[in-house]
Every structure is written in C-alpha cells, then in structure tokens.
Design an enzyme around this catalytic site. Structure first.
Site, PDB file in Angstrom:
ATOM      1  NE  ARG A  77       4.676  -2.215  -2.004  1.00 65.18           N
ATOM      2  CZ  ARG A  77       5.550  -1.893  -2.960  1.00 65.18           C
ATOM      3  NH1 ARG A  77       6.428  -0.927  -2.750  1.00 65.18           N
ATOM      4  NH2 ARG A  77       5.554  -2.533  -4.111  1.00 65.18           N
ATOM      5  CE  LYS A 136       7.717  -6.013  -3.928  1.00 59.51           C
ATOM      6  NZ  LYS A 136       7.846  -5.759  -5.383  1.00 59.51           N
ATOM      7  CG  ASN A 137      10.444  -7.972  -7.969  1.00 62.16           C
ATOM      8  OD1 ASN A 137       9.548  -7.282  -7.490  1.00 62.16           O
ATOM      9  ND2 ASN A 137      11.707  -7.584  -7.979  1.00 62.16           N
ATOM     10  CG  ASP A 170      14.254  -3.370  -7.011  1.00 58.27           C
ATOM     11  OD1 ASP A 170      13.974  -2.197  -7.303  1.00 58.27           O
ATOM     12  OD2 ASP A 170      13.467  -4.316  -7.185  1.00 58.27           O
ATOM     13  CB  CYS A 226       7.989   2.457  -4.379  1.00 56.52           C
ATOM     14  SG  CYS A 226       8.069   1.198  -3.091  1.00 56.52           S
ATOM     15  NE  ARG A 252       6.076   2.628  -9.607  1.00 55.98           N
ATOM     16  CZ  ARG A 252       7.047   1.751  -9.464  1.00 55.98           C
ATOM     17  NH1 ARG A 252       7.310   0.922 -10.434  1.00 55.98           N
ATOM     18  NH2 ARG A 252       7.767   1.715  -8.365  1.00 55.98           N
TER      19      ARG A 252
END
Length: 428
Positions: free
Chosen positions: A397, A22-23, A305, A117, A122
């Site tokens: 997600r 994903k990242n 994570d 999230c 952030r």
C-alpha cells in the site's frame, strides 16, 4: 497470496531513490476532480493505494492516460457525480478525500466509510464538522457518508485536535466555496503544503499551509496544470532507520532533508551518523546502537508513521528506551511479532518500554498494518536466520519496489508465492 522471505545479518551499502509521497498522492489525485480539466501529475509512487484512487476516478468517468511509469494525465471533464461504494473504499482510509473533492465540485457526495490499516478508531467527526461549517448537511446512512449543500460558503473552522485528514478535506471543499475559509489548529505536514501548492497551481487561493492557520479564499473555477509530487518523507525515513539498524552506509536520494529533521535527530541520538546534502541524506552506522526516548507528535515532531520502524532499531540498542505514541490509540499491535523474534518490549497503553537485546531471531511474522510491515522487514534484515513476513499487501500500500530497493543495498529479500515458502525455507 505472497510473502517476503528475508535472510538476515547483512549490512546495507549503496544508494536508494525515494518515490513520490504516498500521503500527498492520495490527496492530490482526488483533488483533480475540482479542476474539471486535464491535470498532469508527475512523481506518482507505484503503490496499491494510488492504483485504487486512480481506479475510483476512472469508474466515475474520468479519463486516465499513463504518460510514463510515474506520470499520469487525468481528464475530469467527463467525470460525473455518483456514489462511491464500499468495495472501492474498503482498503484505504484516504478514500474519504473523495468527499471533500466531490462536495466542492458537485455540492454533494456519497462515499462509503473508509477502510485501511486498523490501529485505532478513525472517526471522521472533524471532517463532518468542517463540511457543516461550510454549509453542507452531512449524514451517515448504512455506512455511507452522504453530504449535500445548496451552496458552500466560507467559514471559520477550528480543529478540536490536529487532524491531517480533516485539514485536507476542508481544504478540498473550501477552494470553490464562496468567500473566505479559515482553518485554525490546522495540521502542518509536508503533504498538506504539497496539496496547497497543487490546488494553487489549478487556480485556487490557499495561503498559510505549513502553519496552524490556513486561509482559503474561494474561486469560481479551477483549471488544469502540471504538477510534481514531493518525495515521500516516510519511505525515506524507513530506509534511514534500516541503514542505522542494520549498519552500513546508505545514501538516501531524492529527498527534502528538512522534512526528515526529526528522524535524523533521533538516529543521531541512537548512534548513527547523518550527512545532509541538497536533495539527499547519507546514513552510516558502524558503532553499537544506543538507547534513546522517542515520542510521536504531529509535524514537525517525530512522525507516528515512523514509530514501528524506530521500535525495531531500539530493540537491539544498548540500554532501555521509552517509545511513546501520542497520535493513535492502538499502534503497538505489531509488538507481539517482535516478541516472537526475541525482542524485550513491554507495552502499557500508548507507551512501550524497550530493553535492548543482543540479537533478534528470524521466524514467521505477520504485518498488522503498513508501517508495521516495513518494521518487520527491517527486523528480518537484522535478525539471525530466515524471517517470513506475511500479509505483505499492507506493505504494498505504501512502498514502491521494496524488494528491488532493499536488494540493491545488499539485503537478501525475496517476494514469493505462499506455496513456494516451505521449499525456500528448507533450502535456506
């Protein structure tokens, strides 16, 4: 709206194939903007974050062609500069990679502040600092990040703290800048290396990715390529922790074992057995779990994570474990949900003290973010009774076919419409 219904106390056996990272995908797909050509990307995970970034590129004029389930072609030649509004960026933070990519190609970008999230502030100040060092003028106006530059010129960019997002964004902006850019104190995660390899496949000159100094010599133009995304380190780690927490014997396939070393080390310490193969990891656990202490760190340390998933495992381990979070300020929001299931966890700031209990009990819980949602699935699978996990849009997600993959391992998990939940719980 949908929920997951999980009936617990099933050991896990079998094999699971890990999807693309994903990242990496959410950085590589917007990076295709820089090519101004046709790019084929393989091993793309089927998750909502990826669908959103593809939708955004399509709305900007890129032509998207689905080759097969996990492969797309992106033609960014017809893509035109335009503002990216909040309704397209509000659901995931990686939308800020559009700033670096658009700034690199068009020398301007206007992108709404990212969502995603909510487990800590952030700030994108490091991103902005990097863009400014390359010669851009950056302002935040009415929730929009507006960046403009007559030209981008290579520079030395020092990251005041290790930041994956800022490292990636500066890389994206720098590949078409004039001269040499040096990123110091750069993040070293596997998906940064993957992005660098992708950029180089398009004709960029990026060296040092995976170390704390990345050197980027700007090129005049980039071109199309075919590229396959690396396996997802965090998805793999999630299934590894699930196997160790629930007990059983699981072969996690299509992985890069070196990317999983910090996770494997802690699972070994907690009482699991790990066998590494060339592109797979086998996790077995038939003995009681043992306490261990875990501190999240930037790569190659234990990934933030994976912190919620590990917390679930430690909640049923013998003894007292200490789980320290060094990356995010507020990543223990999910602990309240585990307490409802019978866990004994005390949180003080960025440290959780976990006293292992004999069992967890199923109940209704709510995912507070992506990885917390994965943790609650694991908690439900090892708990007595039935667990209902709500807010599963967070989980979608970042996890592809999570119900099918866990079901194939022997878990009893179903995705149901909310109106069907009470009927299933009564029947169970």
């Amino acid at each position: 709206m949908e929920n997951f219904i999980i009936k617990g106390k099933h050991e896990l056996f079998g094999e699971v194939n890990i999807s693309g990272a994903k990242n990496a995908a959410v950085a590589i797909i917007p990076a295709a903007i820089l090519a101004e050509d046709v790019v084929r990307i393989e091993n793309i995970p089927q998750i909502s974050d990826v669908q959103l970034i593809i939708e955004i590129l399509g709305s900007m004029g890129a032509k998207i062609k689905l080759i097969k389930k996990d492969t797309i072609e992106i033609d960014t030649r017809p893509l035109s500069y335009q503002s990216v509004p909040y309704n397209l960026t509000s659901h995931f933070r990686a939308s800020y990679y559009l700033i670096g990519a658009m700034l690199g190609r068009f020398k301007q970008a206007e992108v709404a502040m990212p969502g995603g999230c909510n487990f800590g502030v952030r700030p994108i100040d490091l991103h902005i600092k990097g863009f400014e060092m390359l010669g851009a003028n950056v302002e935040t106006i009415d929730g929009m990040v507006v960046a403009k530059a007559d030209k981008l010129v290579g520079s030395s960019v020092y990251m005041d703290q290790v930041s994956v997002g800022a490292t990636i964004n500066v890389m994206l902006a720098a590949v078409l800048a004039r001269g040499l850019t040096i990123i110091e104190n750069a993040a070293k995660e596997p998906h940064i290396v993957d992005l660098a390899n992708f950029l180089n496949s398009m004709g960029a000159d990026v060296r040092g990715a995976g170390t704390d100094v990345i050197k980027i010599r700007g090129v005049e133009k980039m071109h199309g390529c075919t590229y396959s995304i690396i396996p997802d380190q965090i998805e793999a780690g999630t299934y590894m922790v699930a196997a160790a927490a629930c007990g059983g014997d699981v072969l996690v396939k299509n992985v890069i074992p070196k990317h999983l070393e910090s996770i494997s080390a802690k699972l070994l310490e907690a009482g699991a057995e790990i066998i590494e193969y060339d592109d797979a990891v086998r996790v077995t656990r038939f003995k009681p779990l043992k306490k261990c202490n875990v501190k999240t760190m930037p790569h190659p340390g234990f990934p933030t994570d994976m912190q919620p998933q590990m917390c679930v495992l430690l909640s049923i381990a013998n003894g007292t474990s200490i789980l320290s979070e060094s990356v995010w300020d507020n990543r223990f929001q999910y602990v309240g949900q585990l307490l409802r299931m019978g866990a004994n966890i005390q949180v003080d700031g960025k440290v959780a003290v976990i006293e292992g209990v004999e069992r967890l009990a199923g109940c209704e819980v709510k995912a507070t973010d992506l990885r917390a949602g994965a943790a609650l699935i694991i908690a439900g699978m090892l708990a007595d009774g039935v667990t209902t996990v709500e807010n599963i849009q967070y989980i979608d997600r970042g996890y592809e076919d999570v119900v099918a993959k866990f079901s194939a391992l022997g878990a009893d998990i179903k995705r149901v419409k909310v109106k069907d939940v009470k009927t299933i719980q009564t029947a169970g």
